[in-house]
Design a protein around this motif. Structure first.
Motif, PDB file in Angstrom:
ATOM      1  N   GLU A 152       0.819  -0.982   0.058  1.00 33.99           N
ATOM      2  CA  GLU A 152      -0.050   0.029  -0.038  1.00 33.99           C
ATOM      3  C   GLU A 152       0.873   1.102  -0.017  1.00 33.99           C
ATOM      4  O   GLU A 152       0.427   2.446  -0.626  1.00 33.99           O
ATOM      5  N   SER A 158       1.925   5.414  -6.487  1.00 27.51           N
ATOM      6  CA  SER A 158       1.878   4.811  -7.866  1.00 27.51           C
ATOM      7  C   SER A 158       0.452   5.867  -8.578  1.00 27.51           C
ATOM      8  O   SER A 158      -0.418   5.267  -8.600  1.00 27.51           O
ATOM      9  N   VAL A 159       0.945   7.236  -8.858  1.00 27.53           N
ATOM     10  CA  VAL A 159      -0.107   8.053  -9.328  1.00 27.53           C
ATOM     11  C   VAL A 159      -0.384   7.801 -10.799  1.00 27.53           C
ATOM     12  O   VAL A 159       0.681   7.817 -11.389  1.00 27.53           O
TER      13      VAL A 159
HETATM   14  N1  MTE Z   1      -4.605   9.607 -10.354  1.00 32.45           N
HETATM   15  C1  MTE Z   1      -4.844   8.624  -8.998  1.00 32.45           C
HETATM   16  N2  MTE Z   1      -3.758   7.751  -8.722  1.00 32.45           N
HETATM   17  C2  MTE Z   1      -4.157   7.182  -7.490  1.00 32.45           C
HETATM   18  C3  MTE Z   1      -4.952   7.196  -6.859  1.00 32.45           C
HETATM   19  C4  MTE Z   1      -6.175   8.236  -7.268  1.00 32.45           C
HETATM   20  O1  MTE Z   1      -7.233   8.218  -6.465  1.00 32.45           O
HETATM   21  N3  MTE Z   1      -5.812   8.937  -8.290  1.00 32.45           N
HETATM   22  N4  MTE Z   1      -5.152   6.439  -5.580  1.00 32.45           N
HETATM   23  C5  MTE Z   1      -3.807   5.965  -5.120  1.00 32.45           C
HETATM   24  C6  MTE Z   1      -3.952   5.152  -4.072  1.00 32.45           C
HETATM   25  S1  MTE Z   1      -4.196   5.698  -2.270  1.00 32.45           S
HETATM   26  C7  MTE Z   1      -3.683   3.592  -4.220  1.00 32.45           C
HETATM   27  S2  MTE Z   1      -3.667   2.770  -2.781  1.00 32.45           S
HETATM   28  C8  MTE Z   1      -3.561   3.118  -5.497  1.00 32.45           C
HETATM   29  C9  MTE Z   1      -4.613   2.000  -5.660  1.00 32.45           C
HETATM   30  O2  MTE Z   1      -5.792   2.833  -5.849  1.00 32.45           O
HETATM   31  P1  MTE Z   1      -7.263   1.835  -6.100  1.00 32.45           P
HETATM   32  O3  MTE Z   1      -7.500   1.068  -4.867  1.00 32.45           O
HETATM   33  O4  MTE Z   1      -8.287   3.031  -6.183  1.00 32.45           O
HETATM   34  O5  MTE Z   1      -6.893   1.280  -7.431  1.00 32.45           O
HETATM   35  O6  MTE Z   1      -3.624   4.197  -6.665  1.00 32.45           O
HETATM   36  C10 MTE Z   1      -3.029   5.268  -6.221  1.00 32.45           C
HETATM   37  N5  MTE Z   1      -2.910   6.327  -7.462  1.00 32.45           N
END
Ligand code: MTE
Ligand code: MO
Length: 168
Positions: A152, A158-159
């Motif tokens: 996590e 991992s944006v």
């Molecule tokens: N653009 C974008 N990237 C993002 C996010 C998001 O809301 N927007 N959520 C982050 C988070 S907090 C996590 S744990 C992972 C997995 O998100 P998911 O569970 O919504 O797939 O993606 C990451 N990257």
């Protein structure tokens, strides 16, 4: 040899040896897919350093293959090393604020970039990542080479749908 000439020659030699100090960053010719701002030496726009896809493609690339939380099956992500982006803009900060089109953002310590070949993926299985497919940029850690990153903490960094990075 006169002193002024010698120092000019030295300056030229230093600028030649250190292209990142010379501030050379061509202007984008196509749609801007990434803007880097903040603590950087090299800019090509009022907002900072703008990149089109061809400029990102011209940087050293890497790829990551395998399962991720975002897809059901194994995929290959490829794109420039974030370390190469930082070098191109002459970044000198401790962290990156990476912001996505949906205004999600995450902070990435520069140490991650130094310790691991993290990429800003521009392609998935060789195809350009559209905004609909989590593009134009997707921060991908080398989960295949460093399985300890598969958690996590790094998923949150991992944006996807990345359009800007601020160095601070
Ligand atoms: N653009 C974008 N990237 C993002 C996010 C998001 O809301 N927007 N959520 C982050 C988070 S907090 C996590 S744990 C992972 C997995 O998100 P998911 O569970 O919504 O797939 O993606 C990451 N990257
Ligand atoms: Mo998360």
């Amino acid at each position: 040899m006169n002193l002024k000439r010698l120092s000019l020659g030295l300056l030229a030699a230093i600028a030649f040896a250190c292209p990142s100090l010379a501030g050379e960053l061509a202007a984008p010719e196509d749609r801007v897919v990434l803007t880097v701002s903040g603590a950087i030496d090299n800019t090509n726009a009022p907002d900072g350093a703008e990149f089109d896809l061809a400029m990102l493609d011209a940087l050293p690339q890497d790829s990551v293959t395998g399962r991720t939380p975002w897809y059901d099956d194994s995929r290959t992500f490829s794109g420039p090393l974030i370390s190469a982006i930082l070098e191109a803009v002459g970044a000198h900060g401790k962290a990156l604020r990476v912001t996505a089109v949906n205004d999600y953002s995450a902070e990435i310590p520069v140490s991650d970039i130094e310790d691991y070949p993290v990429i800003l993926a521009t392609r998935i299985d060789g195809a350009t990542l559209s905004v609909r497919e989590k593009g134009p940029g997707f921060v991908i850690y080398p989960f295949d080479k460093a399985p300890e990153l598969y958690n996590e903490k790094y998923f949150g960094r991992s944006v996807w749908q990345v359009t800007s990075i601020e160095i601070f």
